[in-house]
Motif scaffolding. Sequence first.
Motif, mmCIF file in Angstrom:
data_model
loop_
_atom_site.group_PDB
_atom_site.id
_atom_site.type_symbol
_atom_site.label_atom_id
_atom_site.label_comp_id
_atom_site.label_asym_id
_atom_site.label_seq_id
_atom_site.Cartn_x
_atom_site.Cartn_y
_atom_site.Cartn_z
ATOM 1 N N UNK A 1 0.731 -1.116 0.018
ATOM 2 C CA UNK A 1 0.020 -0.135 0.132
ATOM 3 C C UNK A 1 1.041 1.163 0.137
ATOM 4 N N UNK A 2 0.409 2.444 -0.714
ATOM 5 C CA UNK A 2 1.244 3.535 -0.640
ATOM 6 C C UNK A 2 1.506 4.269 0.750
ATOM 7 N N UNK A 3 2.746 4.182 0.992
ATOM 8 C CA UNK A 3 2.918 5.059 2.298
ATOM 9 C C UNK A 3 4.677 5.282 1.892
ATOM 10 N N UNK A 4 5.047 6.519 1.354
ATOM 11 C CA UNK A 4 6.462 6.616 0.826
ATOM 12 C C UNK A 4 7.379 6.482 1.847
ATOM 13 N N UNK A 5 8.356 5.668 1.200
ATOM 14 C CA UNK A 5 9.592 5.362 2.065
ATOM 15 C C UNK A 5 9.177 4.098 3.289
ATOM 16 N N UNK A 6 8.122 4.019 3.613
ATOM 17 C CA UNK A 6 7.886 2.902 4.489
ATOM 18 C C UNK A 6 6.893 1.574 4.109
ATOM 19 N N UNK B 1 16.281 10.969 7.015
ATOM 20 C CA UNK B 1 15.911 11.892 7.574
ATOM 21 C C UNK B 1 15.095 13.150 7.084
ATOM 22 N N UNK B 2 14.729 14.255 7.324
ATOM 23 C CA UNK B 2 13.951 15.328 6.796
ATOM 24 C C UNK B 2 12.555 14.913 7.187
ATOM 25 N N UNK B 3 12.079 16.391 6.576
ATOM 26 C CA UNK B 3 10.516 16.481 6.871
ATOM 27 C C UNK B 3 9.545 15.329 6.066
ATOM 28 N N UNK B 4 10.196 14.901 4.886
ATOM 29 C CA UNK B 4 9.420 13.920 4.186
ATOM 30 C C UNK B 4 9.535 12.503 4.781
ATOM 31 N N UNK B 5 10.474 12.066 5.549
ATOM 32 C CA UNK B 5 10.429 11.015 6.308
ATOM 33 C C UNK B 5 9.802 11.131 7.467
ATOM 34 N N UNK B 6 9.820 12.094 8.119
ATOM 35 C CA UNK B 6 9.129 12.518 9.301
ATOM 36 C C UNK B 6 7.623 12.532 9.425
ATOM 37 N N UNK B 7 6.998 12.822 7.892
ATOM 38 C CA UNK B 7 5.724 12.734 7.674
ATOM 39 C C UNK B 7 5.252 11.330 7.591
ATOM 40 N N UNK B 8 6.089 10.500 6.637
ATOM 41 C CA UNK B 8 5.881 9.351 6.554
ATOM 42 C C UNK B 8 5.728 8.180 7.776
ATOM 43 N N UNK C 1 11.962 11.651 16.354
ATOM 44 C CA UNK C 1 13.201 12.544 16.516
ATOM 45 C C UNK C 1 14.465 12.099 15.826
ATOM 46 N N UNK C 2 14.690 10.830 15.364
ATOM 47 C CA UNK C 2 15.865 10.353 14.818
ATOM 48 C C UNK C 2 15.763 10.759 13.296
ATOM 49 N N UNK C 3 14.346 11.305 12.855
ATOM 50 C CA UNK C 3 14.389 11.887 11.360
ATOM 51 C C UNK C 3 14.882 13.197 11.391
ATOM 52 N N UNK C 4 14.897 13.746 12.689
ATOM 53 C CA UNK C 4 15.242 15.433 12.606
ATOM 54 C C UNK C 4 16.691 15.649 13.168
ATOM 55 N N UNK C 5 17.502 14.759 13.644
ATOM 56 C CA UNK C 5 18.811 15.126 13.925
ATOM 57 C C UNK C 5 19.575 15.287 12.929
ATOM 58 N N UNK C 6 20.719 15.874 13.390
ATOM 59 C CA UNK C 6 21.684 16.053 12.040
ATOM 60 C C UNK C 6 22.333 14.656 11.481
ATOM 61 N N UNK C 7 22.494 14.704 10.011
ATOM 62 C CA UNK C 7 22.897 13.541 9.206
ATOM 63 C C UNK C 7 24.054 12.825 10.321
ATOM 64 N N UNK C 8 25.061 13.511 10.501
ATOM 65 C CA UNK C 8 26.294 12.859 11.134
ATOM 66 C C UNK C 8 25.946 12.006 12.701
ATOM 67 N N UNK C 9 25.044 12.756 13.285
ATOM 68 C CA UNK C 9 24.478 12.021 14.413
ATOM 69 C C UNK C 9 23.459 10.893 14.190
#
Length: 315
Positions: A179-184, A221-228, A256-264
């Motif tokens: 079923x449609x659920x981008x990235x998940x 990460x990012x807002x798109x991943x957070x929304x999904x 929270x993991x989706x919003x932390x800096x990429x290196x972290x």
Amino acid sequence: MSEPFSLLLPVYRGDRPDHLVTAFRSTVHEQLRRPDEVVVVQDGHVGPDLASTLERLESGSPVPVRRLRLSHNVGLAQALQCGLAACRHDVVARMDADDISLPHRFLVQLPVIEAGADLVGAAVLEVEETDVRAGEGGVLRVPPTTPREIAEVARWRNPFNHPTVVYRRSAVLAAGGYRELPLMEDYWVFARMIAHGARVANLAEPLVRYRVGAGAYERKGGLGQLRSELRLQRRLHDEGFTTPGQMVRNTVVRGGYRLVPTTLRRRAYRHTFTTTAATATASPELTLPVATDRNRPPTVGRAVPPSARTTEEQA
């Protein structure tokens, strides 16, 4: 008794032709147990280089290849659903267009399906381009292996490495399919399969070299991943797969993991889920669930060696 199986390979315009060639050859030509057919889903228009690569792979394949051309890009979930419908066999192996299967992958996984599993995955070696060129290195990501562990972990994260899975199409469709659920998409279908009573297993042995390019952790990460992520957690809870407490925990920690800096994010991911390839060990004995009413959770039953190696392979 050996069962025929299909290989399902989605391709879209963003895939690299050289990576596709390596993925195809490793999963078809170089396999000790080859698929009986390959179903390539071309998700929309692809450029001339990728199109000519697909034509060469089809004409040079040692097994039949059918290419399903979709008129426009529909996304991974719908592409996989179309591909499942096109497969001639109930047993279907997944593969991405940029990863590398080890030669004994299907020789190891298919006996587990034939012994009663509906869905079987494996560990992966996460490799960067330098590791691929050297033919070694990488970090090991081992999933939970027993049905009980898989079901428990699934309430928190995806318990399968998606490019490694082999499953029964009938079990996927019984759970509602992709079923449609981008990235998940993969996590959601695997969770529904578990909830529907699918018999599941994982092998601790790495059977796929999984490419992680420079942007791999940025894409997590990012807002798109957070929304999904938020949509996924709501749906898992609404379907009764997670409790309210689990939904809150997952939303806070995974969100929270989706919003932390990429290196972290990279450091946290590798510390939690991976280890160096040198520490890889043989798979422990797998316990497959007894076949049950698919509306009830499976119960633990007979033990099956996950490697299921034949005398011929050991030789």
